[in-house]
Motif scaffolding. Sequence first.
Motif, short mmCIF file in Angstrom:
data_model
loop_
_atom_site.label_atom_id
_atom_site.label_comp_id
_atom_site.label_asym_id
_atom_site.label_seq_id
_atom_site.Cartn_x
_atom_site.Cartn_y
_atom_site.Cartn_z
N ILE A 68 33.65 38.18 42.12
CA ILE A 68 33.29 39.60 42.21
C ILE A 68 34.53 40.35 42.66
O ILE A 68 34.98 40.19 43.79
CB ILE A 68 32.12 39.82 43.18
N GLN A 69 35.08 41.19 41.77
CA GLN A 69 36.37 41.80 42.06
C GLN A 69 36.44 43.31 41.84
O GLN A 69 37.45 43.92 42.15
CB GLN A 69 37.45 41.13 41.21
N THR A 70 35.40 43.93 41.31
CA THR A 70 35.45 45.38 41.09
C THR A 70 34.67 46.11 42.18
O THR A 70 33.80 45.53 42.84
CB THR A 70 34.85 45.76 39.72
N TYR A 71 34.99 47.37 42.35
CA TYR A 71 34.28 48.20 43.33
C TYR A 71 32.77 48.15 43.07
O TYR A 71 31.98 47.92 43.99
CB TYR A 71 34.78 49.65 43.23
N ASN A 103 38.99 55.81 36.69
CA ASN A 103 37.68 55.31 37.06
C ASN A 103 37.90 54.01 37.81
O ASN A 103 37.80 52.93 37.26
CB ASN A 103 36.79 55.10 35.84
N PHE A 104 38.23 54.12 39.10
CA PHE A 104 38.60 52.95 39.87
C PHE A 104 37.44 51.99 40.11
O PHE A 104 37.63 50.87 40.54
CB PHE A 104 39.26 53.35 41.19
N LYS A 105 36.23 52.41 39.82
CA LYS A 105 35.08 51.56 40.06
C LYS A 105 35.07 50.32 39.18
O LYS A 105 34.40 49.35 39.47
CB LYS A 105 33.80 52.36 39.91
N ASP A 106 35.85 50.34 38.09
CA ASP A 106 35.93 49.18 37.21
C ASP A 106 37.26 48.44 37.34
O ASP A 106 37.50 47.47 36.64
CB ASP A 106 35.72 49.62 35.75
N VAL A 107 38.12 48.89 38.24
CA VAL A 107 39.42 48.26 38.45
C VAL A 107 39.24 47.05 39.37
O VAL A 107 38.48 47.10 40.33
CB VAL A 107 40.40 49.26 39.10
N GLU A 108 39.94 45.96 39.06
CA GLU A 108 39.88 44.79 39.93
C GLU A 108 40.62 45.09 41.23
O GLU A 108 41.71 45.62 41.23
CB GLU A 108 40.50 43.57 39.24
N TRP A 127 51.21 44.77 51.93
CA TRP A 127 51.33 46.22 51.92
C TRP A 127 52.29 46.71 50.86
O TRP A 127 52.53 47.89 50.73
CB TRP A 127 51.69 46.74 53.31
N THR A 128 52.85 45.78 50.10
CA THR A 128 53.76 46.15 49.01
C THR A 128 53.01 46.37 47.71
O THR A 128 53.57 46.87 46.74
CB THR A 128 54.82 45.06 48.80
N VAL A 129 51.74 45.99 47.67
CA VAL A 129 50.91 46.16 46.47
C VAL A 129 50.55 47.63 46.34
O VAL A 129 50.13 48.27 47.31
CB VAL A 129 49.63 45.30 46.55
N GLU A 130 50.71 48.16 45.16
CA GLU A 130 50.39 49.57 44.92
C GLU A 130 48.88 49.80 44.97
O GLU A 130 48.11 49.02 44.43
CB GLU A 130 50.90 49.99 43.54
N PRO A 131 48.45 50.88 45.62
CA PRO A 131 47.03 51.22 45.54
C PRO A 131 46.72 51.72 44.13
O PRO A 131 47.61 52.15 43.41
CB PRO A 131 46.88 52.36 46.56
N PHE A 132 45.49 51.62 43.74
CA PHE A 132 45.12 52.11 42.42
C PHE A 132 44.96 53.61 42.45
O PHE A 132 44.79 54.22 43.51
CB PHE A 132 43.86 51.43 41.88
N ASP A 133 45.04 54.21 41.31
CA ASP A 133 44.98 55.67 41.17
C ASP A 133 43.52 56.11 41.21
O ASP A 133 42.72 55.73 40.36
CB ASP A 133 45.63 56.08 39.85
N LEU A 134 43.17 56.90 42.21
CA LEU A 134 41.78 57.35 42.34
C LEU A 134 41.38 58.32 41.24
O LEU A 134 40.20 58.59 41.07
CB LEU A 134 41.57 58.00 43.71
N SER A 135 42.35 58.85 40.51
CA SER A 135 41.98 59.75 39.42
C SER A 135 41.41 58.96 38.24
O SER A 135 40.72 59.49 37.40
CB SER A 135 43.18 60.58 38.96
#
Length: 110
Positions: A75-78, A25-30, A15-23
């Motif tokens: 397989i690691q992206t959305y 294009n998170f669909k290509d973020v690992e 739970w210490t890992v930062e969430p990615f920024d939804l602003s």
Amino acid sequence: MPFNRTDMVYNDYLWTVEPFDLSENFKDVEISRRSGPQMLILLNSLMNCWDLIQNHLEAGRMLEITIRRYLPEYIQTYTGIKRWIEFKFPDLIRTFSIDAVSEPEKRLQV
């Protein structure tokens, strides 16, 4: 109603890992399958995409189990995860869709 931390099946997330920024294009973020914040964003996004919100608790847990147990490590992206589930588990999506909520005897067993 969103799928929350207390709804999750597994309890070994970081739970210490930062969430990615939804602003972005998170669909290509690992996405890290060990990150609680990232998994919550992934699960809620997939349920929104497939309109599984009405049956969110059961659908979210089944998606979580499917991703953790069966999704290949490469397989690691959305986008990759979404395509893999659509290809490998099309019945999962149909089982938990709003139309199937009234037919509990047809629930998918993984």
